[in-house]
Design a protein around this motif. Sequence first.
Motif, PDB file in Angstrom:
ATOM      1  N   SER A  50       0.859  -1.180   0.000  1.00 36.31           N
ATOM      2  CA  SER A  50       0.000   0.000   0.000  1.00 36.31           C
ATOM      3  C   SER A  50       0.898   1.235   0.000  1.00 36.31           C
ATOM      4  O   SER A  50       1.741   1.392   0.881  1.00 36.31           O
ATOM      5  N   CYS A  53      -0.534   5.587   2.159  1.00 36.67           N
ATOM      6  CA  CYS A  53      -1.700   5.370   3.018  1.00 36.67           C
ATOM      7  C   CYS A  53      -1.657   6.363   4.178  1.00 36.67           C
ATOM      8  O   CYS A  53      -0.590   6.719   4.665  1.00 36.67           O
ATOM      9  N   THR A  56      -4.639   6.987  11.111  1.00 31.46           N
ATOM     10  CA  THR A  56      -5.750   7.723  11.743  1.00 31.46           C
ATOM     11  C   THR A  56      -5.329   9.119  12.179  1.00 31.46           C
ATOM     12  O   THR A  56      -6.169   9.999  12.329  1.00 31.46           O
ATOM     13  N   GLY A 110      -7.159  -3.896  -0.149  1.00 38.62           N
ATOM     14  CA  GLY A 110      -8.305  -3.112   0.308  1.00 38.62           C
ATOM     15  C   GLY A 110      -8.488  -3.187   1.804  1.00 38.62           C
ATOM     16  O   GLY A 110      -8.763  -2.190   2.473  1.00 38.62           O
ATOM     17  N   HIS A 111      -8.320  -4.366   2.369  1.00 44.77           N
ATOM     18  CA  HIS A 111      -8.439  -4.523   3.824  1.00 44.77           C
ATOM     19  C   HIS A 111      -7.288  -3.833   4.558  1.00 44.77           C
ATOM     20  O   HIS A 111      -7.477  -3.304   5.642  1.00 44.77           O
ATOM     21  N   GLN A 112      -6.096  -3.852   3.956  1.00 48.18           N
ATOM     22  CA  GLN A 112      -4.940  -3.225   4.604  1.00 48.18           C
ATOM     23  C   GLN A 112      -5.085  -1.710   4.667  1.00 48.18           C
ATOM     24  O   GLN A 112      -4.653  -1.087   5.623  1.00 48.18           O
ATOM     25  N   ARG A 113      -5.749  -1.129   3.683  1.00 44.27           N
ATOM     26  CA  ARG A 113      -5.924   0.324   3.655  1.00 44.27           C
ATOM     27  C   ARG A 113      -6.934   0.809   4.689  1.00 44.27           C
ATOM     28  O   ARG A 113      -6.936   1.967   5.041  1.00 44.27           O
ATOM     29  N   GLN A 114      -7.780  -0.046   5.171  1.00 44.11           N
ATOM     30  CA  GLN A 114      -8.819   0.380   6.128  1.00 44.11           C
ATOM     31  C   GLN A 114      -8.255   0.627   7.492  1.00 44.11           C
ATOM     32  O   GLN A 114      -7.421   0.061   8.017  1.00 44.11           O
TER      33      GLN A 114
END
Length: 114
Positions: A50, A53, A56, A110-114
């Motif tokens: 990724s 990215c 948070t 996709g899961h890693q970017r969340q």
Amino acid sequence: NIVVAPPNSAVIVSGCRGNKIVLGRCGFAFWFIEEARSLSLEIMTITVTSQECETTQGVKINLQSYAQVKVKSLKPDGTLNMEAIQLAATNFLSASQWEIQDALQKTLEGHQRQ
């Protein structure tokens, strides 16, 4: 025809008699009305990358990780997990090894970017 499924793959025989999963043994497929295809049950190592990215806190990072995936062919009690093999066959039976790895890599990215 006699079809042989080694322990690391499942052979799915489909045709007018329905679908049958052969795993670690031999089976039979009528050559003129049934088709036999093999599905690998081996572990695949996938690199998940990724770029740019955001965490948070808003910090941009580049991330690379590795995932090992496989079809869960055995239940905890040691019996065959036919539902998992059937689901994998439904999604990936006609795909090549590269196409399977590409689809899994995109999902994991996709899961890693969340």
